[in-house]
Structures are given as structure tokens and as C-alpha cells.
Scaffold this active site. Structure first.
Site, PDB file in Angstrom:
ATOM      1  N   HIS A 182       0.811  -1.213   0.000  1.00  0.00           N
ATOM      2  CA  HIS A 182       0.000   0.000   0.000  1.00  0.00           C
ATOM      3  C   HIS A 182       0.844   1.263   0.000  1.00  0.00           C
ATOM      4  CE1 HIS A 182      -3.218  -2.859   0.600  1.00  0.00           C
ATOM      5  NE2 HIS A 182      -3.879  -1.980  -0.119  1.00  0.00           N
ATOM      6  N   CYS A 480      -8.229  -3.971 -11.503  1.00  0.00           N
ATOM      7  CA  CYS A 480      -8.027  -2.734 -10.755  1.00  0.00           C
ATOM      8  C   CYS A 480      -6.761  -2.791  -9.905  1.00  0.00           C
ATOM      9  CB  CYS A 480      -9.232  -2.403  -9.890  1.00  0.00           C
ATOM     10  SG  CYS A 480      -9.527  -3.629  -8.611  1.00  0.00           S
TER      11      CYS A 480
HETATM   12  C1  PEP Z   1      -5.640  -5.595  -5.175  1.00  0.00           C
HETATM   13  O1  PEP Z   1      -5.477  -6.415  -4.262  1.00  0.00           O
HETATM   14  O2  PEP Z   1      -5.145  -5.723  -6.313  1.00  0.00           O
HETATM   15  C2  PEP Z   1      -6.464  -4.399  -4.947  1.00  0.00           C
HETATM   16  C3  PEP Z   1      -6.789  -3.620  -5.952  1.00  0.00           C
HETATM   17  O3  PEP Z   1      -6.816  -4.112  -3.665  1.00  0.00           O
HETATM   18  P1  PEP Z   1      -5.770  -3.501  -2.610  1.00  0.00           P
HETATM   19  O4  PEP Z   1      -4.509  -3.181  -3.347  1.00  0.00           O
HETATM   20  O5  PEP Z   1      -6.384  -2.322  -1.983  1.00  0.00           O
HETATM   21  O6  PEP Z   1      -5.596  -4.649  -1.659  1.00  0.00           O
END
Ligand code: PEP
Ligand code: MG
Length: 555
Positions: A182, A480
């Protein structure tokens, strides 16, 4: 020094290290001069208040108000009296006395609920600053040396990254963290050059001028004048090259591919609209609440969602329900310790234990959707089973929301996509988590970063399985995860059957420009080359070698 570049761009500047968090001062009583010990408290509080006031003077609007309010907290006479009394009566050290007094006041704030409880994080910050001043160690949190700098850290918590001012922080370099952590995602949203998993970055002496290359994934800890000059020239050229995307995403032969943005709050949604996004493909709602000490009320949630939806009238906005847990703990959920949080109660699994939280969120989403013309789709994170998808979709629809989907982040969901799409209206592949669960490699672990590379053929095969299921069911399958932020990989994803791509708004024009140069048939052929490679590096090299236009597009 080499790491993994997670946000392209160059920066030149002095390196400043992220201070260690302030440890809890030991609870034992101090022997010695209690008067001298208690005399250390007030000057520390005054020093912290003065520093916060000085920062407030330079800040604007909302930040200014928050800093002014916290500077007042730092001088609270009640907190001072309580801390001094603990030294006099119980012989505690000044640091421990401040720690306990701060906690008493924090608990009072938390008990008050609502707006007041939202100040808990500020009070904890003030408490730790006073302790740091008493102990004579660096202040916690993102440093503020008074000039722009490149931040070096072991890793950054999402809550820390969220407070970064992109005008001051010229770049990030961390020794840990992976390309889909993140920290990396937030760095990309800020548009700040960033390199993760760069072993040795913390050994560069504080204040040294370095060159950070977020595209190449390198840190030059001792650049000569020529290297600095070269970096500055390239930075100037890049500033000229960034432009806004206009138009609709499509391949050269006209296959429509929606180019959407990943957003985390109203301001990033407005920025995405200005950058030319065709809608939002992932609204990470938990980013709004990383600091919240208590659950945001339905009214507060409705306000935030309304602002995001309002940025995209008549356009699609895919909202993801709270994805708490693992590396995004939410203070108000108090999830306790888990032996392996990434494989624990996170995402929709929290809602199975606390459906009331999901229901309140869905009420807020439904009310916000009513107030705007955005086409609101709702999806759940961390789905493993078709029965879970069905449980979620029923709940979404019971709130009057029409379109309920799932994220495909667990290999089981990709493998059972056909069954899931019988009950869900759409699927969106979260390649960040899907990579970590496919490769059995923690997305935050620096040494495993190469396994989390979204070009890994094993991951791409699961994307293909999901894309195929979507085409057969006539339902939308998008991506995404960060995979969609690599323009060349985006071409491969389209070849695997994906019909929408959602990414950091800053990348949309690059993805759109490249997509325009290839036909769907070429995308499929290139996807085949990637699927048949033995590893991520080979897959990427093979596909890039087939796209001579990359040089011209500066990719
Ligand atoms: C993912 O896991 O690819 C996603 C888009 O969610 P996050 O990155 O917030 O876990
Ligand atoms: Mg995820």
C-alpha cells in the site's frame, strides 16, 4: 543501489530518514531527584507546542487548523498536572508520566465519540512528540526538516504515507515493501518517485544528496555533478511530457476498453476526473478511515461518498466496501492479533462477523447514490466462494443498489469465476492480492518482490481464466490492481479478456496512447507470449520486444 521502482520519475535531493516510532517508556519507578524529573515535562510540552505552531503558520486551510488545534493540546494544563503528579506521587520517569497522562486524556476523547473521538490519533501524536522531546530523540512521523527531501524508511504505514505532502517529499525509498504494497500504491497516487526493497538505503548518511530513479528502481547515494545535471535535465523533459488524456479507451481496431481511475477520497476523485478518467474502477473506501478512532457515522460516510460520486456525473464509479485487516488495520475495528493477518479475517470476512458495519456502509452508499447521477457499482474485497458472492450481492440489492460485484483476489475465485459470475454482476481482478496469494509471497516483503511482479505467468493465467468466464457469462471483468498501471502489461490484460482497466489517474494517458496502437488480435497474440514464458522478466521482455512503438511513446 537497486530496488524495485514503483512510481516512475526522477528526483534529486537530500536524504532524510524516517525516525523510529517512539517506544513505550518502561513502567518502573525512577530513583533519584523527582523535582528534576518533573521539571523536564513543561519545557518539553512547550517545545512541542511551539514546533506545531510554527508548522501551522506555514500551512494552509485544513492542515493549518489541525496543527493549531494540536499545538493547543500539547500545552493542556490538565495533562501537565496529571503528568507532574505521577512523578511526585509515584516516582515515574517524566517520559512514562507523559505517556500515562496522554493515555488518560486519549481514553476520555475516545469515550466522547463522534468528532471529538476523531482527535484520538492527534492526541497520540502529541503524546509521542512530548515523550520524544523529553528523551531528546527525533520526533515521530514524517519528518519536517523545513526543506524538500527524499524520505528513506524501512517501510511506511499507509497512515504515514497518507500524511505526506508531495511538495516536500520529493521521493520515497524503502528497504522493505513490495511493488504492490500500500505504500507503493499511495506513492503512485501522489505521483512521487518511489523505490521499494532497496537494501542499503538506510545506510546513506542523513542529508546526503542522492538521485532517486523510480522508473529504473535505483538510488545513487553519491552522484557526481554530471549525474545530478543529467537527472535534472531528464526531470525537466518529463515535466513537459505529462499530459491529460482526452477521449475513450480503445484498441486500434475499436474494441472499447474503459480507462478508469483508482481513488481513495473526494480530492483524488476530482483529480482523476480532471486527468480524463472515464470513471472510477476502484474506490478504496477504507483509505478514508485509516485514522478514524471510531466508526464513521452513516452521515459522515454519505458525505464522503457523495463527493466522490459527484466528481463523475453519469459515469461509472465502482465502490469497494471496507477492506480492513492485514496491512490496513482500522483502529475502530480492534481486530486483535492474528498469527498471519494476510490469511486472516480481512476484507469481506470482517463483514461476516460484523454485518452491521457493512449494512451501515451500504445505507450510506445507497443514500449518496440517490443524490448524484453517477452509475454506482458496489463490490466486495476478498471473495473466495460463490456462496460468499451471493450473500454479498443479496445484501447490496436489499439496500436498493442495483449492481453488485466481487473482487477476484484469491486464486479460488479466479478458478471458480464461472460460478461466481452466476450470482455477481461483475468481477474486478485485484492483481496485487491475487499475486501474493498465487505466489505465496507477502506483498510487503522486500526479498519476495520479484514474485509479486504482476507479469508472473501464473498470475496471468488466473486473469485469463477470469476473463474467459466473464466473456462466456456476458459480464464485465476488469483489472483494478497495479498491473493495469503498466501500459505494456495493460495491453496483455486486454488480450486476456479484460474489458476495463483501473489505475492511478496519472498513468491513464500512457495506457490509452499505447492501447490505441495495437489491435485486439495483437493483444491476444502478445498475451500468448507472456503466458508461455517461464517467469515475469521473460514475459515482459518478450512482449516489449514486439512493440517498437514503445521508444517513440517514451515507454
Ligand atoms: C488488489 O489487491 O489488487 C487491490 C486492488 O486491492 P488492494 O490493493 O487495496 O488490496
Ligand atoms: Mg486487495
Amino acid at each position: 543501489m537497486t530496488g524495485i521502482g514503483v512510481c516512475p520519475g526522477l528526483s534529486v535531493g537530500p536524504i532524510v530518514r524516517m525516525p523510529d516510532p517512539v517506544p513505550e517508556p518502561p513502567a518502573r519507578a525512577v530513583v533519584g531527584d523527582r523535582d528534576a524529573e518533573k521539571a523536564r515535562i513543561q519545557p518539553a510540552m512547550e517545545a512541542v507546542a511551539a514546533e506545531l505552531r510554527a508548522r501551522a503558520e506555514k500551512a494552509e486551510a485544513e492542515t493549518k487548523a489541525v496543527l493549531e488545534a494540536t499545538s493547543v493540546m500539547a500545552l493542556d494544563p490538565g495533562m501537565l498536572d496529571l503528568a507532574v503528579a505521577s512523578v511526585t506521587d509515584r516516582g515515574l520517569s517524566a517520559a512514562r508520566a507523559v505517556f500515562e497522562a496522554g493515555n488518560t486524556f486519549r481514553d476520555i476523547l475516545a469515550g466522547a465519540g463522534g468528532y471529538i473521538a476523531a482527535r484520538v490519533a492527534d492526541l497520540e501524536d502529541v503524546r509521542d512528540r512530548i515523550i520524544a522531546a523529553v528523551l531528546g530523540v527525533p520526533m515521530p512521523g514524517i519528518p519536517d526538516p523545513g526543506h524538500p527531501f527524499i524520505l528513506a524508511a524501512r517501510d511506511l504505514a499507509p497512515a504515514d504515507t497518507a500524511t505526506v505532502d508531495p511538495d516536500k517529499v520529493l521521493g520515497f525509498v524503502t528497504t522493505e515493501g513490495g511493488p504492490t504494497s500500500h505504500t507503493a500504491i499511495l506513492a503512485r497516487a501522489l505521483g512521487v518517485p518511489a523505490v521499494v526493497a532497496c537494501i542499503g538505503a538506510l545506510s546513506v548518511p542523513e542529508g546526503t544528496t542522492v538521485v532517486l530513479d523510480g522508473g529504473a528502481g535505483t538510488l545513487d547515494p553519491a552522484p557526481n555533478d554530471a549525474a545530478v545535471l543529467d537527472a535534472e535535465k531528464r526531470m525537466a523533459a518529463r515535466r513537459g511530457a505529462i499530459h491529460v488524456w482526452r477521449g475513450e479507451g480503445a484498441t486500434a481496431d475499436g474494441r472499447r476498453i474503459l480507462l478508469l481511475a483508482n481513488v481513495g477520497d473526494p480530492s483524488s476523485a476530482r483529480a482523476a476526473a480532471a486527468a480524463g478518467a472515464e470513471g472510477v474502477g476502484l474506490f478504496r473506501t477504507e483509505f478514508l478511515f485509516l485514522d478514524a478512532a471510531t466508526e464513521p457515522t452513516v452521515t459522515e460516510q454519505e458525505k464522503a461518498y457523495t463527493e466522490v460520486f459527484a466528481a463523475f456525473p453519469h459515469h461509472k464509479v465502482v465502490l469497494r466496501t471496507l477492506d480492513a485487516g492485514a496491512d490496513k488495520p482500522l483502529a475502530f475495528l480492534d481486530q486483535g492479533e492474528e498469527p498471519n493477518p494476510a490469511l486472516g479475517v480481512r476484507g469481506l470476512r470482517v463483514a461476516f462477523e460484523r454485518p452491521d458495519i457493512l449494512d451501515r456502509q451500504l445505507s450510506a452508499v445507497a443514500a449518496a447514490a440517490e443524490r448524484t447521477s453517477a452509475e454506482v457499482w458496489v463490490m466486495a474485497p476478498m471473495i473466495a466462494l460463490a456462496s460468499e458472492a451471493s450473500w454479498f450481492a443479496d445484501r447490496v440489492r436489499s439496500h436498493g443498489l442495483r449492481t453488485a460485484g466481487v473482487m477476484v483476489e484469491i486464486p479460488a475465485a479466479a478458478l471458480c469465476a464461472r460460478q461466481i459470475l452466476e450470482v455477481a454482476d461483475f468481477a474486478s481482478i485485484g492483481t496485487n492480492d491475487l499475486a501474493q496469494y498465487t505466489m505465496a509471497a507477502d506483498r510487503m516483503a522486500g526479498p519476495l518482490a520479484a514474485l509479486n511482479d504482476p507479469w508472473q505467468p501464473g498470475l496471468l493465467r488466473l486473469v485469463q481464466a477470469t476473463g474467459t468466464a466473464g466473456a462466456e457469462a456476458g459480464k464485465s471483468v476488469g483489472v483494478c490492481g497495479e498491473a493495469a498501471s503498466d501500459p505494456v502489461l495493460a495491453v496483455v490484460l486486454v488480450g486476456l479478456g479484460v474489458v476495463s482497466l483501473s489505475m492511478s489517474a496519472r498513468i491513464i494517458s500512457e495506457v490509452g496512447e499505447l492501447l490505441r496502437t495495437v489491435t485486439l488480435e495483437e493483444c491476444t497474440r502478445l498475451a500468448g507470449l507472456a503466458l508461455d514464458a517461464g517467469d515475469a522478466q521473460t514475459a515482459k521482455a518478450r512482449v516489449r520486444a514486439e512493440l517498437p512503438q514503445l521508444a517513440e511513446l517514451g515507454l
